[in-house]
Design a protein around this motif. Structure first.
Motif, PDB file in Angstrom:
ATOM      1  N   SER A  41      22.819 -35.343 -22.484  1.00  0.00           N
ATOM      2  CA  SER A  41      22.887 -34.997 -21.057  1.00  0.00           C
ATOM      3  C   SER A  41      21.629 -35.430 -20.335  1.00  0.00           C
ATOM      4  N   VAL A  42      21.761 -35.579 -19.023  1.00  0.00           N
ATOM      5  CA  VAL A  42      20.622 -35.887 -18.149  1.00  0.00           C
ATOM      6  C   VAL A  42      20.625 -34.851 -17.032  1.00  0.00           C
ATOM      7  N   ASP A  43      19.522 -34.147 -16.865  1.00  0.00           N
ATOM      8  CA  ASP A  43      19.410 -33.089 -15.853  1.00  0.00           C
ATOM      9  C   ASP A  43      20.558 -32.081 -15.949  1.00  0.00           C
ATOM     10  N   GLY A  44      20.896 -31.731 -17.178  1.00  0.00           N
ATOM     11  CA  GLY A  44      21.903 -30.693 -17.406  1.00  0.00           C
ATOM     12  C   GLY A  44      23.340 -31.186 -17.334  1.00  0.00           C
TER      13      GLY A  44
ATOM     14  N   PRO B  47       9.946 -34.506 -13.103  1.00  0.00           N
ATOM     15  CA  PRO B  47      10.253 -34.602 -14.540  1.00  0.00           C
ATOM     16  C   PRO B  47      11.758 -34.563 -14.800  1.00  0.00           C
ATOM     17  N   LEU B  48      12.192 -35.244 -15.842  1.00  0.00           N
ATOM     18  CA  LEU B  48      13.606 -35.269 -16.228  1.00  0.00           C
ATOM     19  C   LEU B  48      13.861 -34.253 -17.320  1.00  0.00           C
ATOM     20  N   GLU B  49      15.087 -33.736 -17.326  1.00  0.00           N
ATOM     21  CA  GLU B  49      15.490 -32.848 -18.405  1.00  0.00           C
ATOM     22  C   GLU B  49      16.565 -33.567 -19.206  1.00  0.00           C
TER      23      GLU B  49
ATOM     24  N   GLU C 292      16.732 -29.276 -25.327  1.00  0.00           N
ATOM     25  CA  GLU C 292      16.396 -29.806 -24.017  1.00  0.00           C
ATOM     26  C   GLU C 292      14.949 -30.297 -24.059  1.00  0.00           C
ATOM     27  N   VAL C 293      14.732 -31.495 -23.589  1.00  0.00           N
ATOM     28  CA  VAL C 293      13.387 -32.066 -23.590  1.00  0.00           C
ATOM     29  C   VAL C 293      13.005 -32.393 -22.151  1.00  0.00           C
ATOM     30  N   ILE C 294      11.862 -31.885 -21.715  1.00  0.00           N
ATOM     31  CA  ILE C 294      11.376 -32.198 -20.364  1.00  0.00           C
ATOM     32  C   ILE C 294      10.450 -33.410 -20.477  1.00  0.00           C
ATOM     33  N   VAL C 295      10.781 -34.439 -19.759  1.00  0.00           N
ATOM     34  CA  VAL C 295      10.013 -35.682 -19.842  1.00  0.00           C
ATOM     35  C   VAL C 295       9.411 -35.990 -18.482  1.00  0.00           C
ATOM     36  N   PRO C 296       8.078 -36.094 -18.403  1.00  0.00           N
ATOM     37  CA  PRO C 296       7.477 -36.487 -17.130  1.00  0.00           C
ATOM     38  C   PRO C 296       7.876 -37.924 -16.829  1.00  0.00           C
ATOM     39  N   ALA C 297       8.026 -38.267 -15.585  1.00  0.00           N
ATOM     40  CA  ALA C 297       8.467 -39.624 -15.276  1.00  0.00           C
ATOM     41  C   ALA C 297       7.517 -40.268 -14.293  1.00  0.00           C
TER      42      ALA C 297
END
Ligand SMILES: [Zn+2]
Length: 276
Positions: free
Chosen positions: A61-64, A94-96, A107-112
């Motif tokens: 998933s991207v952003d839930g 940041p992306l989830e 779920e991984v939070i990735v700074p963008a």
């Protein structure tokens, strides 16, 4: 190439990954993926690598939102819909990501940070093809395998320049034919203009990415460049390899100042202008 994000009017989060999906493989030869979309590569040191994402992990998933085919991309691999979901995310936030590793989802939070909106794909074909449809830059495996890193950077910068300058859609809007018809008359002139502008912009892209821009004229003067120029890269709608090298050397000598960002404002402004 997030070094060049300021040059692009279309950006996306730079995660430092490439994706693939199971439907890119024939039904009887599918690799074991952690999810239908998986990370085909994770660049060392990238934000994805720092967040603990590994090659072959699944992307659920991207952003839930679970990854599913998006309108307009029904006939494309699921990978393209996943790419579009990432590309639509505001690169300032940041992306989830829903990541599946060894059967465990988290779920991984990735700074963008923003990068130019383009994806590079190595095509599983031999031959000397490199092309851009404005969204995906495709480089044939045969070409990638024979080229040095600098030569790949030159080809990539040229294709990225087409993308930044919106050439595909501007040529379409101008009704410029490609292929055989594109080699004559007005079509030829418009296609040549696109090639020359992409070449010019490519040396700025190289310089801003910390690569010696002379790699571009060197490429066109090399046996390899001349071979490419005599092959798929060349038809009458492309400048000769010699003419390309000379034009690139002139552009570098006149405009590129090492150690500082180089932005050809006038050239970039053409991307919103019709080609005529
Ligand atoms: Zn081109």
């Amino acid at each position: 190439m997030s070094d060049n994000a300021a040059l692009c009017d279309r950006t996306m989060p730079d995660l430092g990954v490439s994706l693939q999906s199971i439907d890119q493989y024939p039904a009887d030869g599918q690799p074991g993926f952690a999810a239908p979309v998986a990370f085909a590569a994770v660049l060392p040191g990238s934000v994805a690598a720092q967040a603990g994402i590994e090659r072959d992990d699944g992307l659920a998933s991207v952003d839930g939102k679970p990854i599913s085919k998006r309108p307009g991309l029904e006939s494309s691999p699921l990978r393209d819909s996943a790419f579009a979901a990432i590309a639509d995310h505001d690169p300032a936030k940041p992306l989830e990501l829903g990541v599946v590793h060894a059967g465990v989802a988290r779920e991984v939070i990735v700074p963008a940070k923003p990068e130019c909106r383009a994806v590079v794909e190595i095509l599983d074909v031999d031959g000397d093809t490199a092309q851009s449809d404005g969204r995906t830059i495709q480089i044939a495996y045969g070409l990638a395998a024979r080229a040095t890193d600098d030569q790949i950077a030159v080809i990539f910068a040229h294709e990225l320049a087409h993308s930044i300058l919106h050439h595909r859609e501007r040529l379409e809007a101008a009704n410029a034919a490609n292929g055989l018809l594109g080699q004559f008359g007005r079509n030829r002139r418009l296609n040549l203009q696109a090639e020359e502008d992409a070449d010019r912009l490519s040396v700025y892209l190289l310089a801003n990415a910390g690569i010696d821009p002379r790699a571009a004229p060197d490429f066109w003067r090399s046996k390899f460049g001349q071979h490419i120029s005599g092959g798929v890269f060349h038809n009458l709608a492309h400048p000769s390899a010699k003419a390309r090298a000379a034009a690139l050397e002139a552009e570098i000598a006149t405009h590129i100042r090492p150690g500082q960002a180089n932005y050809p404002a006038e050239l970039l402004a053409t991307r919103t202008q019709p080609m005529k």
